[in-house]
Scaffold this motif. Sequence first.
Motif, PDB file in Angstrom:
ATOM      1  N   ALA A 196      16.405  47.197  49.524  1.00 14.73           N
ATOM      2  CA  ALA A 196      16.889  47.421  50.882  1.00 14.73           C
ATOM      3  C   ALA A 196      18.400  47.258  50.942  1.00 14.73           C
ATOM      4  O   ALA A 196      19.100  48.041  51.590  1.00 14.73           O
ATOM      5  N   MET A 197      18.911  46.254  50.253  1.00 12.10           N
ATOM      6  CA  MET A 197      20.361  46.027  50.253  1.00 12.10           C
ATOM      7  C   MET A 197      21.110  47.149  49.544  1.00 12.10           C
ATOM      8  O   MET A 197      22.263  47.435  49.866  1.00 12.10           O
ATOM      9  N   GLU A 218      15.627  40.330  52.896  1.00 15.64           N
ATOM     10  CA  GLU A 218      15.055  39.938  51.611  1.00 15.64           C
ATOM     11  C   GLU A 218      13.640  39.382  51.740  1.00 15.64           C
ATOM     12  O   GLU A 218      12.827  39.530  50.819  1.00 15.64           O
ATOM     13  N   GLY A 219      13.341  38.753  52.874  1.00 11.94           N
ATOM     14  CA  GLY A 219      12.042  38.111  53.023  1.00 11.94           C
ATOM     15  C   GLY A 219      10.991  38.937  53.728  1.00 11.94           C
ATOM     16  O   GLY A 219       9.792  38.657  53.590  1.00 11.94           O
ATOM     17  N   VAL A 265       6.411  53.602  51.443  1.00  7.67           N
ATOM     18  CA  VAL A 265       7.023  52.666  52.385  1.00  7.67           C
ATOM     19  C   VAL A 265       6.933  53.250  53.796  1.00  7.67           C
ATOM     20  O   VAL A 265       7.377  54.377  54.031  1.00  7.67           O
ATOM     21  N   PRO A 266       6.363  52.525  54.748  1.00 12.36           N
ATOM     22  CA  PRO A 266       6.167  53.080  56.098  1.00 12.36           C
ATOM     23  C   PRO A 266       7.482  53.277  56.845  1.00 12.36           C
ATOM     24  O   PRO A 266       8.487  52.606  56.565  1.00 12.36           O
ATOM     25  N   LYS A 267       7.442  54.196  57.791  1.00 14.24           N
ATOM     26  CA  LYS A 267       8.642  54.563  58.546  1.00 14.24           C
ATOM     27  C   LYS A 267       9.288  53.370  59.220  1.00 14.24           C
ATOM     28  O   LYS A 267      10.523  53.274  59.277  1.00 14.24           O
ATOM     29  N   PHE A 268       8.492  52.443  59.739  1.00 16.14           N
ATOM     30  CA  PHE A 268       9.099  51.355  60.500  1.00 16.14           C
ATOM     31  C   PHE A 268       9.972  50.461  59.609  1.00 16.14           C
ATOM     32  O   PHE A 268      10.945  49.873  60.081  1.00 16.14           O
ATOM     33  N   ILE A 269       9.663  50.380  58.313  1.00 15.30           N
ATOM     34  CA  ILE A 269      10.522  49.624  57.402  1.00 15.30           C
ATOM     35  C   ILE A 269      11.826  50.382  57.159  1.00 15.30           C
ATOM     36  O   ILE A 269      12.914  49.790  57.114  1.00 15.30           O
ATOM     37  N   VAL A 270      11.743  51.695  57.016  1.00 18.54           N
ATOM     38  CA  VAL A 270      12.955  52.511  56.857  1.00 18.54           C
ATOM     39  C   VAL A 270      13.850  52.370  58.090  1.00 18.54           C
ATOM     40  O   VAL A 270      15.075  52.226  57.975  1.00 18.54           O
ATOM     41  N   ALA A 276      19.456  47.578  60.159  1.00 21.38           N
ATOM     42  CA  ALA A 276      20.223  46.503  59.531  1.00 21.38           C
ATOM     43  C   ALA A 276      21.618  47.004  59.148  1.00 21.38           C
ATOM     44  O   ALA A 276      22.617  46.289  59.327  1.00 21.38           O
ATOM     45  N   ALA A 277      21.687  48.235  58.630  1.00 23.98           N
ATOM     46  CA  ALA A 277      22.988  48.814  58.285  1.00 23.98           C
ATOM     47  C   ALA A 277      23.865  48.952  59.524  1.00 23.98           C
ATOM     48  O   ALA A 277      25.070  48.647  59.496  1.00 23.98           O
TER      49      ALA A 277
END
Length: 623
Positions: A43-44, A185-186, A199-204, A210-211
């Motif tokens: 993610a980072m 991270e968690g 990976v589901p859309k809501f995580i994207v 976050a960006a």
Amino acid sequence: MNKLIIVLLALLAFQAGIAQNKIKIESADDLPKHYYDLQGNTAMDYINNRDLLLELAATLENDLNDDLEKYAIEDKATMRGYHSNFSMIYFIQDDLKSALEEIEKGRKLTEKEADKYMYNFTLDEFIKTRLEYPDLQENEFKEAFKANLKSGLETIPFDVVQEDIEAMTGSFDIAKPNLLQGMIEGQMQPVIDKAGKQVPKFIVLQVLDAALTYDMFLPYIDEVYKPVFQAYYDKHHVDVVMVDIWKERDVSFNNDLDLDPVVIGIWDSGVDEAIFPENNRWVNNAEKPDGKDNDNNGYIDDIHGIAYDLHSNKVPELLFPIEKENSNYAQYEKYLKGLMDLQAMIKSEEADELKKYIAGLSPEEVNPFIENLNMYGNFSHGTHIAGIAVKGNPEAKLLAARITFDYKNIPEPPTVELSERSALASKNIVQYFKDHNVKVVNMSWGISQNYYENILAMNGIGENKEERKALAKKLFGIVKEALYNAMKGAPDILFVVSAGNSNDDVEFAQRIPSGLQLPNLMRIGAVDIEGKETGFTTMGKGVDVYSNGYEVESYIPGGELRKYSGTSMAAPQVVNLAAKIWAVNPDLSVDEVKDLIVKGATPSEENKEILLIHPQRSLNLIQ
């Protein structure tokens, strides 16, 4: 016929054909799902590498555009979400004018008065400042943004947006880089690791958000957001006195009245029965506290009710055994109070302690902190509801039916076996209510097919989206059918359910129990002490009545008083009223009690389409 008219008619017919060819979305379960291959990157990586971020944003943008071309989505809450997502994508792509246009489109779809002002307000002002001053150095930009933000806030009526301002201003004290990194991270990264190519859309969306947070929020908290919002709050809140409409509507019974006992079922996370007076506790006289099933009904020590653990096994504890999971749980009660105080702009020792604690957290400590906070919130939820349900009624008898909610950020994956066990538990709980003459039940919780689908995705279960959706539909269907049949089979019990806290439409969302269609069910929305819609409440024509769900005071385990907010707190206000009606006249039917509650309610001054309960009027209507 005029050629121009013919051309126009042909064009309209063509457009109508396009609309007819679109697939109409009837419920949230029908919305298209998208999954993404994020293998090989963290993610980072996406947040720190602009090329990767732009590639991910473009992929999501294409999928969202495809959705709108293929599907007819009339739900306003869903479309507000689409426009908000587009505005975030365009901001990341540095297409600021398009981002502004999307914010305006979303704002036009808002239904609550506060949302018309606060929908993406800070992003809107940030973009306008960038467009107005494209060549400013960073320090100069901060000053310009600060001035614009202040000017924009001053055009907003404080009395309309007070709750939003309080929550936002309070959040600035805990919005720290370590907290965001810990959440990435968690919470996000473990899902990416498990889901891989799915990976589901809501995580994207969380990664993109976050960006954006790193770009336009965190760098400006101390010098822009916090001082501007604090000054706006300090200037206006002293002039606004919230008038509590519920005091004059309330009814409190005395012990000397000729009332009938009414058994209230609290179908929730458990109740600390010991803190309530004996007259407010339902008692199973056939049972003894000896670790045995004295009455042979399948439950051990069910003196004040029954309980099920996370896997729907029968257990004797009416309260979740929190001390086994977290010996420091009392500290999390203080953290939760501190969080509530911050969001209400209340200065307290707990708020100061929470700010200090969060500031010192390492990213690795963030996820356990949030899960422990969730655990305590679940632990205290049912007791808080029970206190609201029995207030002012000496003949209300609490019967607890504890179910256990998962507090993990990545919940345990559902299975057919677990769904069948949950279905059986629902059947048994309702039968227990029937066996012990429960008149009204509070259900302040909800799950949906999307919930199942998301948990499956978070745990990397399912080869593709079709397989995952089919499994989620099966698992959810098992639970939904059992719950529906159990409640339908108890026509003499009134089930009162919270509408939800997602600022959406109750019918479109199709959660259970609020999405069930039953004559012995009422859906309850939340307003504040003035009768104004809360920013979180789910709404729609399917919501029967509204009651106070903002900073409602009640008990937590151990007996202390705390203020919680949510439609969870609004529903037991209606349970309280129903129990009082039956205490006065136990011969009334479920339909008659529902009718008295609705007929006694009054239209909101802010929105005439919603009804606010009025206990005095409803009780006065009893013949």
